[in-house]
Design an enzyme around this catalytic site. Structure first.
Site, PDB file in Angstrom:
ATOM      1  N   PRO A   2      32.774  59.075 -21.930  1.00 61.91           N
ATOM      2  CA  PRO A   2      31.563  58.379 -22.399  1.00 61.91           C
ATOM      3  C   PRO A   2      30.929  59.170 -23.535  1.00 61.91           C
ATOM      4  O   PRO A   2      31.187  60.347 -23.713  1.00 61.91           O
ATOM      5  CB  PRO A   2      30.659  58.383 -21.176  1.00 61.91           C
ATOM      6  CG  PRO A   2      31.075  59.595 -20.402  1.00 61.91           C
ATOM      7  CD  PRO A   2      32.541  59.786 -20.667  1.00 61.91           C
ATOM      8  N   GLU A   3      30.076  58.510 -24.270  1.00 60.34           N
ATOM      9  CA  GLU A   3      29.315  59.182 -25.317  1.00 60.34           C
ATOM     10  C   GLU A   3      27.971  59.595 -24.722  1.00 60.34           C
ATOM     11  O   GLU A   3      27.475  58.978 -23.769  1.00 60.34           O
ATOM     12  CB  GLU A   3      29.085  58.232 -26.489  1.00 60.34           C
ATOM     13  CG  GLU A   3      30.350  57.639 -27.080  1.00 60.34           C
ATOM     14  CD  GLU A   3      31.107  58.597 -27.989  1.00 60.34           C
ATOM     15  OE1 GLU A   3      30.531  59.622 -28.383  1.00 60.34           O
ATOM     16  OE2 GLU A   3      32.273  58.323 -28.289  1.00 60.34           O
ATOM     17  N   LYS A  51      26.992  64.928 -20.742  1.00 62.88           N
ATOM     18  CA  LYS A  51      27.498  63.682 -20.158  1.00 62.88           C
ATOM     19  C   LYS A  51      27.345  63.670 -18.650  1.00 62.88           C
ATOM     20  O   LYS A  51      27.923  62.829 -17.957  1.00 62.88           O
ATOM     21  CB  LYS A  51      28.939  63.490 -20.563  1.00 62.88           C
ATOM     22  CG  LYS A  51      29.059  63.357 -22.069  1.00 62.88           C
ATOM     23  CD  LYS A  51      30.460  63.222 -22.498  1.00 62.88           C
ATOM     24  CE  LYS A  51      30.520  63.279 -24.009  1.00 62.88           C
ATOM     25  NZ  LYS A  51      31.894  63.266 -24.462  1.00 62.88           N
ATOM     26  N   ASN A 174      34.527  60.332 -28.339  1.00 62.04           N
ATOM     27  CA  ASN A 174      35.469  60.043 -29.414  1.00 62.04           C
ATOM     28  C   ASN A 174      34.854  59.262 -30.574  1.00 62.04           C
ATOM     29  O   ASN A 174      35.174  59.498 -31.737  1.00 62.04           O
ATOM     30  CB  ASN A 174      36.667  59.276 -28.852  1.00 62.04           C
ATOM     31  CG  ASN A 174      37.855  59.357 -29.792  1.00 62.04           C
ATOM     32  OD1 ASN A 174      37.833  60.118 -30.754  1.00 62.04           O
ATOM     33  ND2 ASN A 174      38.868  58.575 -29.528  1.00 62.04           N
ATOM     34  N   ARG A 267      42.755  61.347 -27.386  1.00 65.35           N
ATOM     35  CA  ARG A 267      43.689  61.852 -28.397  1.00 65.35           C
ATOM     36  C   ARG A 267      43.626  61.025 -29.658  1.00 65.35           C
ATOM     37  O   ARG A 267      44.007  61.478 -30.722  1.00 65.35           O
ATOM     38  CB  ARG A 267      45.119  61.804 -27.862  1.00 65.35           C
ATOM     39  CG  ARG A 267      45.399  62.756 -26.727  1.00 65.35           C
ATOM     40  CD  ARG A 267      46.868  62.704 -26.401  1.00 65.35           C
ATOM     41  NE  ARG A 267      47.659  63.308 -27.470  1.00 65.35           N
ATOM     42  CZ  ARG A 267      48.893  62.927 -27.786  1.00 65.35           C
ATOM     43  NH1 ARG A 267      49.457  61.937 -27.164  1.00 65.35           N
ATOM     44  NH2 ARG A 267      49.540  63.538 -28.759  1.00 65.35           N
TER      45      ARG A 267
END
Ligand SMILES: [Zn+2]
Length: 279
Positions: A2-3, A51, A174, A267
């Site tokens: 999660p962000e 997080k 990400n 990734r």
């Protein structure tokens, strides 16, 4: 992964539903805490740390705040997890078998589904589970210099990996990794030592995260195109835009891989090969 902004919003929603409320029932559906019953405990607050979510509770009783025990329900959403708030006895929007924790109050049912981490610890021990985290981009204690220092301590590591390492700084997933590298014109695989303005990159990441605290619809770049009813179409600079033209130079955006194979979805990187030359 999660962000930080989604965890921040989850904490705000849980705090609104639970703070000051006394639990009328609790149900931990993980073996280690299956017999734990927090009925009668009062939720004092719910706070995000990177997080991680920390739900702090105070024991019931007459002893005054000093003599009463405090516990923390520590959770992490990881890939699939979520906390949801329902009206009492409301119908859940996720399958019951994925529920890991059910907390009931007089005004709400709060359910944690598919949580990556769920444990109950003494509040005094919170440092054991979040003490390793670097400065929190959305925290009251954000410390840019310290985050820069931690990242620069490993100058050969690709910046795209350093940004996801929560020991360096907490809150970037990400999406913000890809977007902040693009805004800085840095390829995610470039070593930390090759980033010309690391503080500027982190400032961009913080600004993007903060801009998304109020809305569940994440935007890092507002599109000039108007969607239905004239509402601006949300968009990203590079994230998820493989083959689509770069918003700055028109070159098709690339998708690549970075880091060890065990990292799963984290990734994947997106970048513009012209604005962010491959090192
Ligand atoms: Zn470009």
């Amino acid at each position: 992964m999660p962000e930080g902004d989604s965890v921040w919003r989850a904490a705000a929603e849980l705090h609104k539903a639970l703070a000051g409320q006394t639990l009328t029932a609790s149900d931990f559906r993980v073996p280690r805490f299956a017999t734990l019953n927090l009925t009668g405990w009062t939720v004092s607050e719910v706070v995000p740390r990177g997080k991680h979510l920390l739900m702090r509770l105070l024991e019931s009783g007459e002893a005054g705040n000093d003599g009463r025990r405090t516990l923390t329900i520590h959770s992490h959403l990881k890939m699939e997890g979520s906390w949801q708030v329902y009206a009492p006895s409301g119908r859940w929007r996720k399958p019951g078998h994925t529920a890991r924790c059910v907390l009931r109050t007089a005004t709400a049912d709060v359910v944690g589904f598919s949580l990556g981490i769920l444990e109950v610890i003494p509040t005094a021990d919170e440092d054991h589970v979040v003490g390793h985290l670097g400065p929190d981009l959305l925290g009251p204690d954000w410390d840019m210099e310290e985050a820069v220092r931690r990242i620069k301590a490993a100058p050969d590591i690709p910046i795209g990996l350093a940004l996801l390492d929560q020991k360096n700084l907490a809150g970037i997933g990400n999406i913000y990794r890809c977007e902040s590298c693009f805004l800085s014109g840095v390829h995610p695989a470039a070593p930390v030592s090759a980033v010309p303005d690391l503080a500027g990159l982190l400032a961009d990441a913080k600004r993007l995260l903060e801009a998304n605290l109020g809305s569940a619809r994440r935007v890092t770049r507002e599109s000039p195109l108007r969607g239905v009813r004239g509402v601006p179409r949300p968009g990203y600079w590079v994230y998820g835009r493989e083959h689509q033209p770069c918003h700055r130079c028109g070159t098709p955006t690339h998708r690549g891989m970075l880091g060890p194979a065990s990292g799963m979805e984290d990734r994947v990187i997106y970048y513009c090969p012209r604005c962010q030359p491959v090192p």
